[in-house]
Write an enzyme that holds these catalytic residues in place. Sequence first.
Site, PDB file in Angstrom:
ATOM      1  N   CYS A 107       0.337  -5.111 -12.026  1.00 23.69           N
ATOM      2  CA  CYS A 107       0.993  -5.028 -10.714  1.00 23.69           C
ATOM      3  C   CYS A 107       0.881  -6.411 -10.094  1.00 23.69           C
ATOM      4  O   CYS A 107      -0.024  -7.184 -10.422  1.00 23.69           O
ATOM      5  CB  CYS A 107       0.258  -3.977  -9.879  1.00 23.69           C
ATOM      6  SG  CYS A 107       0.614  -4.009  -8.116  1.00 23.69           S
ATOM      7  N   HIS A 108       1.783  -6.723  -9.155  1.00 22.99           N
ATOM      8  CA  HIS A 108       1.745  -8.084  -8.608  1.00 22.99           C
ATOM      9  C   HIS A 108       0.430  -8.387  -7.885  1.00 22.99           C
ATOM     10  O   HIS A 108       0.015  -9.542  -7.812  1.00 22.99           O
ATOM     11  CB  HIS A 108       2.955  -8.346  -7.703  1.00 22.99           C
ATOM     12  CG  HIS A 108       3.389  -9.775  -7.781  1.00 22.99           C
ATOM     13  ND1 HIS A 108       4.677 -10.185  -7.928  1.00 22.99           N
ATOM     14  CD2 HIS A 108       2.635 -10.915  -7.783  1.00 22.99           C
ATOM     15  CE1 HIS A 108       4.718 -11.505  -8.003  1.00 22.99           C
ATOM     16  NE2 HIS A 108       3.496 -11.963  -7.915  1.00 22.99           N
ATOM     17  N   THR A 109      -0.243  -7.359  -7.379  1.00 22.74           N
ATOM     18  CA  THR A 109      -1.507  -7.604  -6.666  1.00 22.74           C
ATOM     19  C   THR A 109      -2.541  -8.243  -7.608  1.00 22.74           C
ATOM     20  O   THR A 109      -3.314  -9.112  -7.198  1.00 22.74           O
ATOM     21  CB  THR A 109      -2.028  -6.286  -6.050  1.00 22.74           C
ATOM     22  OG1 THR A 109      -0.947  -5.686  -5.316  1.00 22.74           O
ATOM     23  CG2 THR A 109      -3.187  -6.530  -5.111  1.00 22.74           C
ATOM     24  N   HIS A 124      -5.661  -2.577 -12.119  1.00 25.48           N
ATOM     25  CA  HIS A 124      -5.885  -1.398 -11.263  1.00 25.48           C
ATOM     26  C   HIS A 124      -4.822  -0.324 -11.467  1.00 25.48           C
ATOM     27  O   HIS A 124      -4.874   0.709 -10.822  1.00 25.48           O
ATOM     28  CB  HIS A 124      -5.957  -1.819  -9.792  1.00 25.48           C
ATOM     29  CG  HIS A 124      -4.669  -2.399  -9.281  1.00 25.48           C
ATOM     30  ND1 HIS A 124      -4.297  -3.689  -9.540  1.00 25.48           N
ATOM     31  CD2 HIS A 124      -3.677  -1.856  -8.562  1.00 25.48           C
ATOM     32  CE1 HIS A 124      -3.130  -3.923  -8.999  1.00 25.48           C
ATOM     33  NE2 HIS A 124      -2.712  -2.825  -8.398  1.00 25.48           N
ATOM     34  N   GLU A 125      -3.857  -0.564 -12.361  1.00 26.09           N
ATOM     35  CA  GLU A 125      -2.839   0.469 -12.616  1.00 26.09           C
ATOM     36  C   GLU A 125      -3.118   0.968 -14.024  1.00 26.09           C
ATOM     37  O   GLU A 125      -2.921   0.215 -14.986  1.00 26.09           O
ATOM     38  CB  GLU A 125      -1.453  -0.197 -12.529  1.00 26.09           C
ATOM     39  CG  GLU A 125      -0.398   0.675 -11.921  1.00 26.09           C
ATOM     40  CD  GLU A 125       0.938  -0.028 -11.775  1.00 26.09           C
ATOM     41  OE1 GLU A 125       1.288  -0.432 -10.659  1.00 26.09           O
ATOM     42  OE2 GLU A 125       1.639  -0.176 -12.775  1.00 26.09           O
ATOM     43  N   CYS A 137     -13.223   9.834  -0.050  1.00 21.48           N
ATOM     44  CA  CYS A 137     -14.567  10.421  -0.144  1.00 21.48           C
ATOM     45  C   CYS A 137     -14.541  11.898   0.226  1.00 21.48           C
ATOM     46  O   CYS A 137     -15.458  12.637  -0.058  1.00 21.48           O
ATOM     47  CB  CYS A 137     -15.543   9.659   0.760  1.00 21.48           C
ATOM     48  SG  CYS A 137     -15.365  10.027   2.522  1.00 21.48           S
ATOM     49  N   CYS A 176     -15.066  11.564   5.406  1.00 21.29           N
ATOM     50  CA  CYS A 176     -14.993  10.725   6.612  1.00 21.29           C
ATOM     51  C   CYS A 176     -13.826  11.177   7.505  1.00 21.29           C
ATOM     52  O   CYS A 176     -13.030  12.033   7.131  1.00 21.29           O
ATOM     53  CB  CYS A 176     -14.856   9.260   6.221  1.00 21.29           C
ATOM     54  SG  CYS A 176     -13.234   8.843   5.583  1.00 21.29           S
ATOM     55  N   CYS A 203     -10.460  10.745   5.783  1.00 26.10           N
ATOM     56  CA  CYS A 203     -10.181  11.731   4.734  1.00 26.10           C
ATOM     57  C   CYS A 203      -9.883  13.094   5.352  1.00 26.10           C
ATOM     58  O   CYS A 203      -9.104  13.864   4.800  1.00 26.10           O
ATOM     59  CB  CYS A 203     -11.344  11.796   3.752  1.00 26.10           C
ATOM     60  SG  CYS A 203     -11.423  10.333   2.694  1.00 26.10           S
ATOM     61  N   CYS A 248      -9.750   5.759   3.811  1.00 21.05           N
ATOM     62  CA  CYS A 248     -11.132   6.233   3.734  1.00 21.05           C
ATOM     63  C   CYS A 248     -12.133   5.172   4.210  1.00 21.05           C
ATOM     64  O   CYS A 248     -12.071   4.019   3.794  1.00 21.05           O
ATOM     65  CB  CYS A 248     -11.423   6.614   2.281  1.00 21.05           C
ATOM     66  SG  CYS A 248     -13.123   7.069   1.976  1.00 21.05           S
ATOM     67  N   ARG A 276     -11.943   2.560   1.162  1.00 22.70           N
ATOM     68  CA  ARG A 276     -10.643   1.910   1.325  1.00 22.70           C
ATOM     69  C   ARG A 276     -10.647   0.582   0.555  1.00 22.70           C
ATOM     70  O   ARG A 276     -11.699   0.022   0.278  1.00 22.70           O
ATOM     71  CB  ARG A 276     -10.323   1.675   2.794  1.00 22.70           C
ATOM     72  CG  ARG A 276     -11.147   0.618   3.445  1.00 22.70           C
ATOM     73  CD  ARG A 276     -10.622   0.302   4.831  1.00 22.70           C
ATOM     74  NE  ARG A 276     -10.687   1.459   5.722  1.00 22.70           N
ATOM     75  CZ  ARG A 276     -10.380   1.410   7.013  1.00 22.70           C
ATOM     76  NH1 ARG A 276      -9.980   0.282   7.559  1.00 22.70           N
ATOM     77  NH2 ARG A 276     -10.465   2.477   7.761  1.00 22.70           N
ATOM     78  N   CYS A 299      -0.648   2.983  -9.191  1.00 25.56           N
ATOM     79  CA  CYS A 299      -0.477   2.090  -8.037  1.00 25.56           C
ATOM     80  C   CYS A 299       0.990   1.990  -7.641  1.00 25.56           C
ATOM     81  O   CYS A 299       1.446   2.675  -6.758  1.00 25.56           O
ATOM     82  CB  CYS A 299      -1.071   0.700  -8.274  1.00 25.56           C
ATOM     83  SG  CYS A 299      -0.708  -0.401  -6.892  1.00 25.56           S
ATOM     84  N   ARG A 338       7.706  -3.107 -15.196  1.00 23.58           N
ATOM     85  CA  ARG A 338       6.318  -2.858 -15.566  1.00 23.58           C
ATOM     86  C   ARG A 338       6.123  -3.069 -17.065  1.00 23.58           C
ATOM     87  O   ARG A 338       6.970  -2.656 -17.873  1.00 23.58           O
ATOM     88  CB  ARG A 338       5.897  -1.423 -15.192  1.00 23.58           C
ATOM     89  CG  ARG A 338       5.527  -1.281 -13.720  1.00 23.58           C
ATOM     90  CD  ARG A 338       4.349  -2.176 -13.376  1.00 23.58           C
ATOM     91  NE  ARG A 338       3.812  -1.964 -12.047  1.00 23.58           N
ATOM     92  CZ  ARG A 338       4.023  -2.741 -10.981  1.00 23.58           C
ATOM     93  NH1 ARG A 338       4.807  -3.807 -11.085  1.00 23.58           N
ATOM     94  NH2 ARG A 338       3.432  -2.479  -9.835  1.00 23.58           N
TER      95      ARG A 338
END
Length: 380
Positions: free
Chosen positions: A48-50, A70-71, A100, A103, A106, A114, A118, A178, A373
């Site tokens: 992903c670009h992030t 992360h994907e 979680c 909180c 959530c 969260c 987060r 993601c 992707r």
Amino acid sequence: MSGTAGQVIRCKAAVAWEAGKPLVIEEVEVAPPQVMEVRLKILFTSLCHTDVYFWEAKGQTPLFPRIFGHEAGGIVESVGEGVTDLQSGDHVLPVFTGECKECRHCKSEESNMCDLLRINTDRGVMLSDNKSRFSINGKPIYHFVGTSTFSEYTVVHVGCVAKINPAAPLDKVCVLSCGISTGLGATLNVAKPWKGSSVAIFGLGAVGLAAAEGARIAGASRIIGIDLNPKRFNDAKKFGVTEFVNPKDHDKPVQEVIAEMTDGGVDRSVECTGNVNAMISAFECVHDGWGVAVLVGVPNKDDSFKTHPVNLLNERTLKGTFFGNYKPRSDLPSVVEKYMNKELELEKFITHEVPFAEINKAFEYMLSGDGLRCIIRMDA
Ligand SMILES: NC(=O)c1ccc[n+]([C@@H]2O[C@H](COP(=O)([O-])OP(=O)(O)OC[C@H]3O[C@@H](n4cnc5c(N)ncnc54)[C@H](O)[C@@H]3O)[C@@H](O)[C@H]2O)c1
Ligand SMILES: [Zn+2]
Ligand SMILES: [Zn+2]
């Protein structure tokens, strides 16, 4: 319980030693999961670009050596103390932001931010003990957004893991972990266009095209795609985009071009570029009185958003979202079901596939704006 539970696992991971330098496949040690953590065997991951922004670290806080990613889709290998709702063998999608379930966020129907889990792009260690679970010869390697999926095994907080239908093909649904969920949710959950409305989408990468797909599903009649890369326009037709604007083809600001095309502005806009000027254009191109703009792109650390306050007084709304406002554990399984029921097509987002050993090619495709992707197969 699997035979490796409780033991250190040695496996391959793609380590980013320095900003902007090719990743290196190394043998790493992955410690067992601690309290409220799970260890996952990653089968497929995508870029992903992030990941690319934090690897380039140009406008972001640098933290190296680090394992990005992360994907992804994988299977639970073992679980740490206190984990009751996941077990070895479960099929899962790890998510960069968590839930979680306790909180205020959530418990709120409106938020997925969260308090505990987060997104935190600056943290490179696990929450329970501020330590990394990855090491090479005893030297720690940092985590990325709590997921670090460019590794055959990774350790993730249980709150950042969505358990999904085991019949779902992980080489396809991994993209829901993601980008695609983010774009889809930004439109369906946040922008909320109505049937017959007009929607502008800034940035026609996978996230923006998923936002366009959301607009199509919602019944928008005009979906205007804006991108600087003319190659994107061909892809975009498959995602319901009805008109294209390349800001480079005009000598006035793109928000003015869109206002002229739409008799004063679009009803909704979704920004998926990460460029602050595109964010400002995305806000200034919505119609006064009712227009809503939603920011999705990740800006540089020092960016600031500037617009004349009268744009807000004129009854426009500016919003932003992480992960399309989906709560990862509660909502992601039903997004996977949208794919299983054929309401949502994922194949058209997947334009490349490489074996893990060639992970750097996925970065080249993203940097050259080729394709959407790229799936990285961990077993190949
Ligand atoms: N908020 C979230 O939860 C979340 C989640 C995932 C990704 N993101 C962010 O979403 C953005 C898109 O991710 P992606 O993986 O689709 O990236 P991508 O690189 O595939 O797509 C981005 C597109 O934006 C275009 N673009 C760049 N600057 C532009 C400008 N000024 N005007 C018009 N078009 C422009 C590029 O040509 C490209 O086609 C990134 O910023 C990423 O970090 C945010
Ligand atoms: Zn992402
Ligand atoms: Zn929470």
